[in-house]
Design a protein around this motif. Structure first.
Motif, PDB file in Angstrom:
ATOM      1  N   ASN A  94       6.010 -32.083 -39.268  1.00  0.00           N
ATOM      2  CA  ASN A  94       5.121 -31.127 -39.931  1.00  0.00           C
ATOM      3  C   ASN A  94       5.583 -29.679 -39.819  1.00  0.00           C
ATOM      4  O   ASN A  94       5.084 -28.825 -40.533  1.00  0.00           O
ATOM      5  CB  ASN A  94       3.706 -31.246 -39.371  1.00  0.00           C
ATOM      6  CG  ASN A  94       3.052 -32.545 -39.751  1.00  0.00           C
ATOM      7  OD1 ASN A  94       3.338 -33.118 -40.798  1.00  0.00           O
ATOM      8  ND2 ASN A  94       2.191 -33.042 -38.889  1.00  0.00           N
ATOM      9  N   LEU A  95       6.512 -29.428 -38.931  1.00  0.00           N
ATOM     10  CA  LEU A  95       6.987 -28.048 -38.760  1.00  0.00           C
ATOM     11  C   LEU A  95       8.143 -27.716 -39.699  1.00  0.00           C
ATOM     12  O   LEU A  95       8.656 -26.599 -39.685  1.00  0.00           O
ATOM     13  CB  LEU A  95       7.332 -27.773 -37.297  1.00  0.00           C
ATOM     14  CG  LEU A  95       6.140 -27.907 -36.351  1.00  0.00           C
ATOM     15  CD1 LEU A  95       6.541 -27.567 -34.922  1.00  0.00           C
ATOM     16  CD2 LEU A  95       4.964 -27.054 -36.802  1.00  0.00           C
ATOM     17  N   ALA A  96       8.559 -28.679 -40.512  1.00  0.00           N
ATOM     18  CA  ALA A  96       9.460 -28.471 -41.654  1.00  0.00           C
ATOM     19  C   ALA A  96      10.647 -27.549 -41.395  1.00  0.00           C
ATOM     20  O   ALA A  96      10.905 -26.633 -42.147  1.00  0.00           O
ATOM     21  CB  ALA A  96       8.649 -27.970 -42.839  1.00  0.00           C
ATOM     22  N   GLY A  97      11.344 -27.780 -40.294  1.00  0.00           N
ATOM     23  CA  GLY A  97      12.548 -26.999 -40.022  1.00  0.00           C
ATOM     24  C   GLY A  97      12.298 -25.599 -39.485  1.00  0.00           C
ATOM     25  O   GLY A  97      13.245 -24.835 -39.321  1.00  0.00           O
ATOM     26  N   ALA A  98      11.047 -25.255 -39.230  1.00  0.00           N
ATOM     27  CA  ALA A  98      10.750 -23.917 -38.715  1.00  0.00           C
ATOM     28  C   ALA A  98      11.187 -23.760 -37.263  1.00  0.00           C
ATOM     29  O   ALA A  98      11.453 -22.655 -36.808  1.00  0.00           O
ATOM     30  CB  ALA A  98       9.256 -23.621 -38.838  1.00  0.00           C
ATOM     31  N   VAL A  99      11.244 -24.886 -36.537  1.00  0.00           N
ATOM     32  CA  VAL A  99      11.677 -24.866 -35.142  1.00  0.00           C
ATOM     33  C   VAL A  99      12.832 -25.846 -34.955  1.00  0.00           C
ATOM     34  O   VAL A  99      13.025 -26.753 -35.758  1.00  0.00           O
ATOM     35  CB  VAL A  99      10.514 -25.203 -34.173  1.00  0.00           C
ATOM     36  CG1 VAL A  99       9.399 -24.177 -34.291  1.00  0.00           C
ATOM     37  CG2 VAL A  99       9.988 -26.594 -34.399  1.00  0.00           C
ATOM     38  N   ASP A 100      13.572 -25.655 -33.882  1.00  0.00           N
ATOM     39  CA  ASP A 100      14.744 -26.494 -33.604  1.00  0.00           C
ATOM     40  C   ASP A 100      14.417 -27.699 -32.747  1.00  0.00           C
ATOM     41  O   ASP A 100      15.226 -28.609 -32.629  1.00  0.00           O
ATOM     42  CB  ASP A 100      15.822 -25.656 -32.906  1.00  0.00           C
ATOM     43  CG  ASP A 100      16.233 -24.474 -33.755  1.00  0.00           C
ATOM     44  OD1 ASP A 100      16.574 -24.684 -34.933  1.00  0.00           O
ATOM     45  OD2 ASP A 100      16.187 -23.332 -33.254  1.00  0.00           O
TER      46      ASP A 100
END
Length: 123
Positions: A94-100
């Motif tokens: 759900n964080l769609a690449g916003a975090v590693d």
């Protein structure tokens, strides 16, 4: 930061104490990073709103994505940004690449839950 001078990679945790607008939350977290002298990619940054720690539900994904995107504007390219604490199954997608990655709290205590989260991240 002294830790990097001796070969350590610091894990720095940031988060806003109360639920506020995402752009304000990012500003609070950026001030925390600046106060600690975090400036380069030799640091791992873990973000979680303090108000979400221990809550039954994590912070909404859209909220986290917006804060993380604004934090990235402040961080050096290549700095790893994690979402932490109440992160469990279903959160990483759900964080769609916003975090590693995720900084797991209570979900890491139970082996089946940990394996489920790791499986999602590997997919």
């Amino acid at each position: 930061m002294q830790a990097t001078r001796v070969g350590l990679v610091p894990l720095v945790c940031v988060g806003e104490p109360e639920r506020i607008k995402p752009h304000d939350a990012a500003r609070v977290c950026t001030a925390q990073l600046e106060a600690m002298g975090v400036s380069g990619r030799e640091t791992v940054v873990a973000y979680e709103p303090v108000w979400a720690i221990g809550a039954t539900e994590p912070a909404p994904a859209a909220y986290v994505v917006e804060v993380a995107s604004r934090l990235r504007e402040h961080l050096s390219p290549g700095t790893r940004l994690l979402y932490g604490g109440s992160a469990g199954t279903g959160i990483f997608a759900n964080l769609a690449g916003a975090v590693d990655g995720l900084f797991l709290g209570r979900y890491a205590h139970e082996p089946r839950q940990l394996l489920a989260v790791l499986g999602e991240m590997a997919a």
